[in-house]
Motif scaffolding. Structure first.
Motif, PDB file in Angstrom:
ATOM      1  N   SER A  28       0.859  -1.184   0.000  1.00  0.00           N
ATOM      2  CA  SER A  28       0.000   0.000   0.000  1.00  0.00           C
ATOM      3  C   SER A  28       0.898   1.237   0.000  1.00  0.00           C
ATOM      4  CB  SER A  28      -0.957  -0.001   1.186  1.00  0.00           C
ATOM      5  OG  SER A  28      -0.251  -0.288   2.351  1.00  0.00           O
ATOM      6  N   LEU A  29       0.420   2.257  -0.687  1.00  0.00           N
ATOM      7  CA  LEU A  29       1.224   3.457  -0.921  1.00  0.00           C
ATOM      8  C   LEU A  29       0.463   4.721  -0.573  1.00  0.00           C
ATOM      9  CD1 LEU A  29       1.892   2.849  -4.718  1.00  0.00           C
ATOM     10  CD2 LEU A  29       3.400   2.139  -2.891  1.00  0.00           C
ATOM     11  N   GLU A  30       1.224   5.786  -0.440  1.00  0.00           N
ATOM     12  CA  GLU A  30       0.649   7.135  -0.461  1.00  0.00           C
ATOM     13  C   GLU A  30       1.530   7.949  -1.384  1.00  0.00           C
ATOM     14  OE1 GLU A  30      -1.296   7.636   3.965  1.00  0.00           O
ATOM     15  OE2 GLU A  30       0.259   9.003   3.312  1.00  0.00           O
ATOM     16  N   SER A  31       0.914   8.524  -2.409  1.00  0.00           N
ATOM     17  CA  SER A  31       1.724   9.297  -3.353  1.00  0.00           C
ATOM     18  C   SER A  31       0.820  10.262  -4.104  1.00  0.00           C
ATOM     19  CB  SER A  31       2.388   8.342  -4.348  1.00  0.00           C
ATOM     20  OG  SER A  31       3.153   9.066  -5.285  1.00  0.00           O
ATOM     21  N   ILE A  32       1.393  11.375  -4.507  1.00  0.00           N
ATOM     22  CA  ILE A  32       0.647  12.243  -5.423  1.00  0.00           C
ATOM     23  C   ILE A  32       1.179  11.996  -6.824  1.00  0.00           C
ATOM     24  CG2 ILE A  32       0.178  14.628  -6.093  1.00  0.00           C
ATOM     25  CD1 ILE A  32       0.012  15.226  -3.090  1.00  0.00           C
ATOM     26  N   PHE A  33       0.282  11.536  -7.681  1.00  0.00           N
ATOM     27  CA  PHE A  33       0.633  11.268  -9.079  1.00  0.00           C
ATOM     28  C   PHE A  33       0.265  12.512  -9.874  1.00  0.00           C
ATOM     29  CE2 PHE A  33       0.551   6.392  -9.801  1.00  0.00           C
ATOM     30  CZ  PHE A  33       0.892   6.102  -8.502  1.00  0.00           C
ATOM     31  N   SER A  34       1.146  12.932 -10.763  1.00  0.00           N
ATOM     32  CA  SER A  34       0.822  14.098 -11.589  1.00  0.00           C
ATOM     33  C   SER A  34       1.255  13.833 -13.024  1.00  0.00           C
ATOM     34  CB  SER A  34       1.558  15.311 -11.015  1.00  0.00           C
ATOM     35  OG  SER A  34       1.161  16.466 -11.700  1.00  0.00           O
ATOM     36  N   THR A  35       0.340  14.003 -13.971  1.00  0.00           N
ATOM     37  CA  THR A  35       0.698  13.741 -15.372  1.00  0.00           C
ATOM     38  C   THR A  35       1.460  14.931 -15.949  1.00  0.00           C
ATOM     39  OG1 THR A  35      -1.458  14.521 -16.116  1.00  0.00           O
ATOM     40  CG2 THR A  35      -1.194  12.155 -15.895  1.00  0.00           C
ATOM     41  N   VAL A  36       2.345  14.620 -16.884  1.00  0.00           N
ATOM     42  CA  VAL A  36       3.171  15.655 -17.522  1.00  0.00           C
ATOM     43  C   VAL A  36       3.004  15.552 -19.047  1.00  0.00           C
ATOM     44  CG1 VAL A  36       4.843  15.803 -15.637  1.00  0.00           C
ATOM     45  CG2 VAL A  36       5.208  14.130 -17.455  1.00  0.00           C
ATOM     46  N   THR A  37       3.611  16.490 -19.759  1.00  0.00           N
ATOM     47  CA  THR A  37       3.362  16.567 -21.206  1.00  0.00           C
ATOM     48  C   THR A  37       4.240  15.621 -22.048  1.00  0.00           C
ATOM     49  OG1 THR A  37       4.793  18.508 -21.271  1.00  0.00           O
ATOM     50  CG2 THR A  37       2.422  18.914 -21.154  1.00  0.00           C
ATOM     51  N   LEU A  38       4.996  14.746 -21.402  1.00  0.00           N
ATOM     52  CA  LEU A  38       5.636  13.655 -22.139  1.00  0.00           C
ATOM     53  C   LEU A  38       4.572  12.573 -22.349  1.00  0.00           C
ATOM     54  CD1 LEU A  38       8.069  11.811 -23.074  1.00  0.00           C
ATOM     55  CD2 LEU A  38       8.315  11.181 -20.652  1.00  0.00           C
ATOM     56  N   SER A  39       4.459  12.038 -23.573  1.00  0.00           N
ATOM     57  CA  SER A  39       3.421  11.016 -23.778  1.00  0.00           C
ATOM     58  C   SER A  39       3.797  10.031 -24.874  1.00  0.00           C
ATOM     59  CB  SER A  39       2.084  11.678 -24.126  1.00  0.00           C
ATOM     60  OG  SER A  39       2.208  12.400 -25.335  1.00  0.00           O
ATOM     61  N   ASP A  40       3.213   8.832 -24.779  1.00  0.00           N
ATOM     62  CA  ASP A  40       3.233   7.873 -25.884  1.00  0.00           C
ATOM     63  C   ASP A  40       2.039   8.210 -26.773  1.00  0.00           C
ATOM     64  OD1 ASP A  40       5.390   6.579 -24.783  1.00  0.00           O
ATOM     65  OD2 ASP A  40       4.183   5.024 -23.788  1.00  0.00           O
ATOM     66  N   LYS A  41       2.137   7.881 -28.059  1.00  0.00           N
ATOM     67  CA  LYS A  41       1.036   8.154 -29.010  1.00  0.00           C
ATOM     68  C   LYS A  41       0.500   6.805 -29.500  1.00  0.00           C
ATOM     69  CE  LYS A  41       2.453  12.597 -29.157  1.00  0.00           C
ATOM     70  NZ  LYS A  41       3.246  12.617 -27.931  1.00  0.00           N
ATOM     71  N   ILE A  42      -0.804   6.667 -29.432  1.00  0.00           N
ATOM     72  CA  ILE A  42      -1.399   5.364 -29.760  1.00  0.00           C
ATOM     73  C   ILE A  42      -2.551   5.528 -30.745  1.00  0.00           C
ATOM     74  CG2 ILE A  42      -2.466   3.278 -28.802  1.00  0.00           C
ATOM     75  CD1 ILE A  42      -1.272   3.970 -26.115  1.00  0.00           C
TER      76      ILE A  42
END
Ligand code: C5P
Length: 285
Positions: A28-42
């Motif tokens: 079990s974890l505690e973390s703040i996840f934040s998305t950034v503008t690096l991405s894969d393209k699908i």
């Protein structure tokens, strides 16, 4: 034939605390996840005149065919839906793996979303996401940032101040299961817990000039990896010379340094480029 193009963003962990081992062996974890503008393209297509799943990969090397999580994702989805047809996936990878940036999980969530749209089905994607990987539910949420607890499935969206960041890969290969095994074997060596923040508030104010980012960036894995991976130590030392706002993402070995302005991030990028195998400048979504 219908097709959908979708981006699968990377995430960084703004702090990560392992809070326990669960009966199923996961942590079990505690973390703040934040998305950034690096991405894969699908690109995902559905052809009613064919059957099966085909996968084409480009960019950073990723596992072919059935060994790729996006293939497994399509299989799990198509086994559940009554809609028939062949699935074609074209995956362009830019997110290093393993990296601690959630690339594979983000790809899986993107394929679930694309197939849901292509088939007009109303399947419960959450259950499939949890089955595919601990970080997949976060990416399914499609929110910029969230406090993530449990194994990764308990999500509370949060709004963070905007940031520019430079991502740095230490060059070492640290698969997530190996990092968790290391934790199991050596957690007793850790003397200091790292409470990330007071989560009852879940509101983050502005980020003022010269002040630390308003979320604690300590990561339990960093303490464990330090003495075992020289590249990790070197990256941490280099980043701490540039800013106090740096941290390890997930179980590594990608680090991030956060900046308020693009010009500061560019300056840091210039200083780091050439010293590490992969340096990438981006920003929060
Ligand atoms: O869920 P996912 O496939 O991403 O996890 C990869 C491995 O990392 C798991 O097999 C497990 O060993 C470990 N893990 C864990 N606790 C989590 C997430 C991952 O123990 N919350």
């Amino acid at each position: 034939m219908r097709r959908i193009f979708i981006e699968a963003p990377a995430k960084i962990n703004l702090g990560l605390q392992i809070t326990g081992v669960r009966p199923d062996g996961f942590h079990s974890l505690e973390s703040i996840f934040s998305t950034v503008t690096l991405s894969d393209k699908i690109e995902v297509s559905l052809n009613p005149e064919t059957t099966g799943i085909s996968l084409e990969c480009s960019g950073i090397l990723s596992p072919p065919g059935k060994a790729n999580l996006v293939w497994k994702t399509a299989k799990i989805f198509m086994d559940k839906t009554t809609v028939r047809g062949g699935v074609g996936i074209s995956l362009h990878k830019s997110i290093p793996s393993p990296g601690g940036l959630g690339g594979g999980s983000s790809d899986a969530a993107a394929v679930l979303i694309a197939l849901q749209k292509l088939t007009h089905s109303e399947l419960n994607l959450t259950t499939m996401a949890e089955r595919l990987g601990s970080d997949v539910p976060f990416f399914l949420l499609r929110k910029g940032s969230a406090l993530v607890t449990g194994r990764g499935e308990i999500l509370h969206p949060v709004v963070l101040p905007h940031f520019h960041c430079v991502l740095v890969h230490s060059g070492e290969n640290i698969p997530t299961p190996a990092a968790f095994k290391l934790w199991d074997a050596h957690k007793g060596d850790l003397t200091e817990a790292c409470p990330i923040s007071n989560y009852t508030a879940l509101k983050f104010g502005a980020w003022h000039e010269g002040k630390p980012f308003p979320v604690r960036l300590d990561n339990h894995f960093l303490t464990l990896l330090h003495s075992r991976f020289p590249g990790v130590t070197r990256t941490a030392e280099e980043l701490s010379r540039l800013t106090v706002n740096w941290g390890l993402s997930g179980s590594g070995p990608t680090f991030y340094a956060l900046f308020r302005s693009e010009s500061e991030a560019k300056e840091a990028e210039e200083q780091l480029t050439g010293k590490f195998p992969w340096v990438f400048r981006c920003q929060s979504r």
